[in-house]
Design a protein around this motif. Structure first.
Motif, PDB file in Angstrom:
ATOM      1  N   LEU A  26       0.811  -1.156  -0.146  1.00 35.98           N
ATOM      2  CA  LEU A  26      -0.141   0.169  -0.078  1.00 35.98           C
ATOM      3  C   LEU A  26       0.609   1.240   0.110  1.00 35.98           C
ATOM      4  CD1 LEU A  26      -2.979  -1.003   2.555  1.00 35.98           C
ATOM      5  CD2 LEU A  26      -2.844  -1.213   0.108  1.00 35.98           C
ATOM      6  N   LYS A  27       0.661   2.191  -0.735  1.00 41.85           N
ATOM      7  CA  LYS A  27       1.275   3.481  -0.847  1.00 41.85           C
ATOM      8  C   LYS A  27       0.438   4.605  -0.747  1.00 41.85           C
ATOM      9  CE  LYS A  27       4.382   1.360  -4.492  1.00 41.85           C
ATOM     10  NZ  LYS A  27       4.853   1.656  -5.847  1.00 41.85           N
ATOM     11  N   LYS A  28       1.262   5.478  -0.136  1.00 43.58           N
ATOM     12  CA  LYS A  28       0.533   6.892   0.206  1.00 43.58           C
ATOM     13  C   LYS A  28       0.591   7.620  -0.870  1.00 43.58           C
ATOM     14  CE  LYS A  28       3.848   7.655   2.959  1.00 43.58           C
ATOM     15  NZ  LYS A  28       4.721   8.041   3.902  1.00 43.58           N
ATOM     16  N   ASP A  29      -0.287   8.729  -1.017  1.00 39.92           N
ATOM     17  CA  ASP A  29      -0.350   9.759  -1.921  1.00 39.92           C
ATOM     18  C   ASP A  29       1.148  10.159  -2.504  1.00 39.92           C
ATOM     19  OD1 ASP A  29      -3.191   9.364  -2.009  1.00 39.92           O
ATOM     20  OD2 ASP A  29      -3.393  11.235  -1.013  1.00 39.92           O
ATOM     21  N   ASP A  30       2.013  10.324  -1.728  1.00 37.55           N
ATOM     22  CA  ASP A  30       3.369  10.623  -2.034  1.00 37.55           C
ATOM     23  C   ASP A  30       4.223   9.624  -2.780  1.00 37.55           C
ATOM     24  OD1 ASP A  30       4.444   9.228  -0.190  1.00 37.55           O
ATOM     25  OD2 ASP A  30       5.291  10.648   1.055  1.00 37.55           O
ATOM     26  N   GLY A  31       3.732   8.381  -2.940  1.00 34.17           N
ATOM     27  CA  GLY A  31       4.303   7.413  -3.741  1.00 34.17           C
ATOM     28  C   GLY A  31       4.933   6.215  -2.778  1.00 34.17           C
ATOM     29  N   ASN A  32       5.312   6.783  -1.567  1.00 36.00           N
ATOM     30  CA  ASN A  32       6.018   5.814  -0.714  1.00 36.00           C
ATOM     31  C   ASN A  32       5.032   4.802   0.087  1.00 36.00           C
ATOM     32  OD1 ASN A  32       8.664   7.253  -0.511  1.00 36.00           O
ATOM     33  ND2 ASN A  32       7.758   8.931   0.479  1.00 36.00           N
ATOM     34  N   GLU A  33       5.764   3.662   0.474  1.00 36.66           N
ATOM     35  CA  GLU A  33       4.880   2.465   0.986  1.00 36.66           C
ATOM     36  C   GLU A  33       4.563   2.929   2.311  1.00 36.66           C
ATOM     37  OE1 GLU A  33       7.512  -0.769   0.285  1.00 36.66           O
ATOM     38  OE2 GLU A  33       6.851  -1.107  -1.761  1.00 36.66           O
ATOM     39  N   MET A  34       3.470   2.484   2.739  1.00 34.08           N
ATOM     40  CA  MET A  34       2.830   2.512   4.172  1.00 34.08           C
ATOM     41  C   MET A  34       3.758   1.399   5.310  1.00 34.08           C
ATOM     42  SD  MET A  34      -1.109   3.159   4.029  1.00 34.08           S
ATOM     43  CE  MET A  34      -1.794   3.846   2.623  1.00 34.08           C
TER      44      MET A  34
END
Length: 132
Positions: A26-34
Motif C-alpha cells: 500500500l502506498k501513500k499519495d506521495d508514492g512511498n509505501e506505508m
C-alpha cells in the motif's frame, strides 16, 4: 554453525503494509509505501509491555481472589499488547498522515483487523530480525 549467528540483530522490525486481498504494497499519495515499525519479542520494550499487562492481571486476581477473564478481555489484552509494542507507523488515512500514539494504534488495529493480523505475523517472524 555458531549460536552467535542466531542472535537478534535489532530490537525493531519494520514491515510494509500490504493490501489484504491482492498482497500489493500500500502506498501513500506521495508514492512511498506505508510501513509499521514494531518492537521484537526479544526487546526490552516488548518485555516491559508484556510484564505490565501480566502484573495488572495478577493484581486483579489477587484483589478478587479469582482468575476470571472473558474472551473480550483476552482480545482487548492482545490488541493493547500489539499497540504497546508498536514503535511507530507511517500510514495515511483519509488523505492525511496518521500521527502515532498508543490510542491511535489501538484505533487503527481495531478498525483494520487485517492490518493487526499483518503486524502480529511480522512480529512473530523470527527470521526477520536474526542475522542471515
Amino acid at each position: 554453525m555458531d549460536l552467535s549467528n542466531l542472535l537478534p540483530t535489532s530490537d525493531t522490525i519494520t514491515f510494509t503494509v500490504k493490501h489484504p486481498v491482492s498482497g500489493d504494497p500500500l502506498k501513500k499519495d506521495d508514492g512511498n509505501e506505508m510501513t509499521v515499525t514494531l518492537y521484537t519479542p526479544y526487546s526490552k520494550e516488548y518485555k516491559t509491555a508484556i510484564h505490565t499487562q501480566a502484573n495488572k492481571r495478577i493484581q486483579k486476581a489477587q484483589k478478587t481472589k479469582k482468575v476470571i477473564m472473558t474472551a473480550e478481555e483476552i482480545e482487548q489484552g492482545s490488541l493493547e499488547l500489539l499497540a504497546a509494542t508498536t514503535k511507530t507507523f507511517d500510514l495515511q488515512l483519509d488523505k492525511k498522515a496518521v500521527k502515532f500514539s498508543m490510542d491511535m494504534a489501538v484505533e487503527i488495529y481495531t478498525k483494520f483487523p487485517w492490518l493487526k493480523d499483518q503486524a502480529i505475523e511480522a512480529q512473530e517472524d523470527n527470521s526477520a530480525f536474526l542475522k542471515n
